[in-house]
Scaffold this motif. Sequence first.
Motif, mmCIF file in Angstrom:
data_model
loop_
_atom_site.group_PDB
_atom_site.id
_atom_site.type_symbol
_atom_site.label_atom_id
_atom_site.label_comp_id
_atom_site.label_asym_id
_atom_site.label_seq_id
_atom_site.Cartn_x
_atom_site.Cartn_y
_atom_site.Cartn_z
ATOM 1 N N ARG A 22 0.842 -1.207 0.000
ATOM 2 C CA ARG A 22 0.000 0.000 0.000
ATOM 3 C C ARG A 22 0.872 1.250 0.000
ATOM 4 O O ARG A 22 0.612 2.209 -0.721
ATOM 5 C CB ARG A 22 -0.950 0.016 1.193
ATOM 6 N N ALA A 23 1.928 1.234 0.808
ATOM 7 C CA ALA A 23 2.838 2.374 0.869
ATOM 8 C C ALA A 23 3.548 2.570 -0.478
ATOM 9 O O ALA A 23 3.723 3.707 -0.931
ATOM 10 C CB ALA A 23 3.866 2.167 1.974
ATOM 11 N N GLN A 26 1.063 4.064 -2.837
ATOM 12 C CA GLN A 26 0.826 5.456 -2.459
ATOM 13 C C GLN A 26 1.997 6.342 -2.892
ATOM 14 O O GLN A 26 1.795 7.466 -3.360
ATOM 15 C CB GLN A 26 0.601 5.568 -0.944
ATOM 16 N N ALA A 29 1.640 7.126 -6.517
ATOM 17 C CA ALA A 29 0.281 7.547 -6.881
ATOM 18 C C ALA A 29 0.249 8.717 -7.862
ATOM 19 O O ALA A 29 -0.621 8.768 -8.727
ATOM 20 C CB ALA A 29 -0.515 7.889 -5.627
ATOM 21 N N SER A 33 -2.184 8.860 -11.478
ATOM 22 C CA SER A 33 -3.386 9.628 -11.221
ATOM 23 C C SER A 33 -4.370 9.506 -12.384
ATOM 24 O O SER A 33 -3.977 9.443 -13.550
ATOM 25 C CB SER A 33 -3.025 11.104 -11.025
ATOM 26 N N ASP A 48 -6.398 5.419 -7.202
ATOM 27 C CA ASP A 48 -6.322 6.333 -6.064
ATOM 28 C C ASP A 48 -6.451 5.470 -4.819
ATOM 29 O O ASP A 48 -7.529 5.342 -4.239
ATOM 30 C CB ASP A 48 -7.426 7.381 -6.140
ATOM 31 N N ILE A 49 -5.355 4.834 -4.444
ATOM 32 C CA ILE A 49 -5.355 3.842 -3.370
ATOM 33 C C ILE A 49 -5.822 4.432 -2.040
ATOM 34 O O ILE A 49 -6.363 3.717 -1.197
ATOM 35 C CB ILE A 49 -3.967 3.163 -3.241
ATOM 36 N N ALA A 50 -5.651 5.724 -1.846
ATOM 37 C CA ALA A 50 -6.099 6.359 -0.600
ATOM 38 C C ALA A 50 -7.626 6.407 -0.527
ATOM 39 O O ALA A 50 -8.200 6.372 0.558
ATOM 40 C CB ALA A 50 -5.523 7.765 -0.483
#
Length: 115
Positions: A22-23, A26, A29, A33, A48-50
């Motif tokens: 995940r990091a 991110q 990212a 986009s 947009d993993i967040a």
Amino acid sequence: MSTRTFRITVRGAFEGLTAGQRAELQADADEHSYLFAAYTPEGHLSYDIAARPAFTFRYLDSGEDEEDILLATERAEEAARAWLDERGYGYKGLRSQAEDRTAPPLGKRGRRSQG
């Protein structure tokens, strides 16, 4: 024969990502986009993993026959799977949609007769 241009969209969702994965996503990212989404021969990944685990790959391919769109779709799906598998990213719900950009757009009557 003329060359046909295909746009293939492969969608899915990340699944079972580790905190490190995940990091990593991110951190990258900005280059993935949705604002910069484009159909390219090598494929463009956007997410947009967040916000949510969904992702989209966009591929540009070509062929000479109408049936070549099926082969192009298979190539796009395989390329998306390979990218995800190489990085060890889990995923689910992989599905694709292809469009022949050289076909004339259907008017309102044409869309109604197809549906």
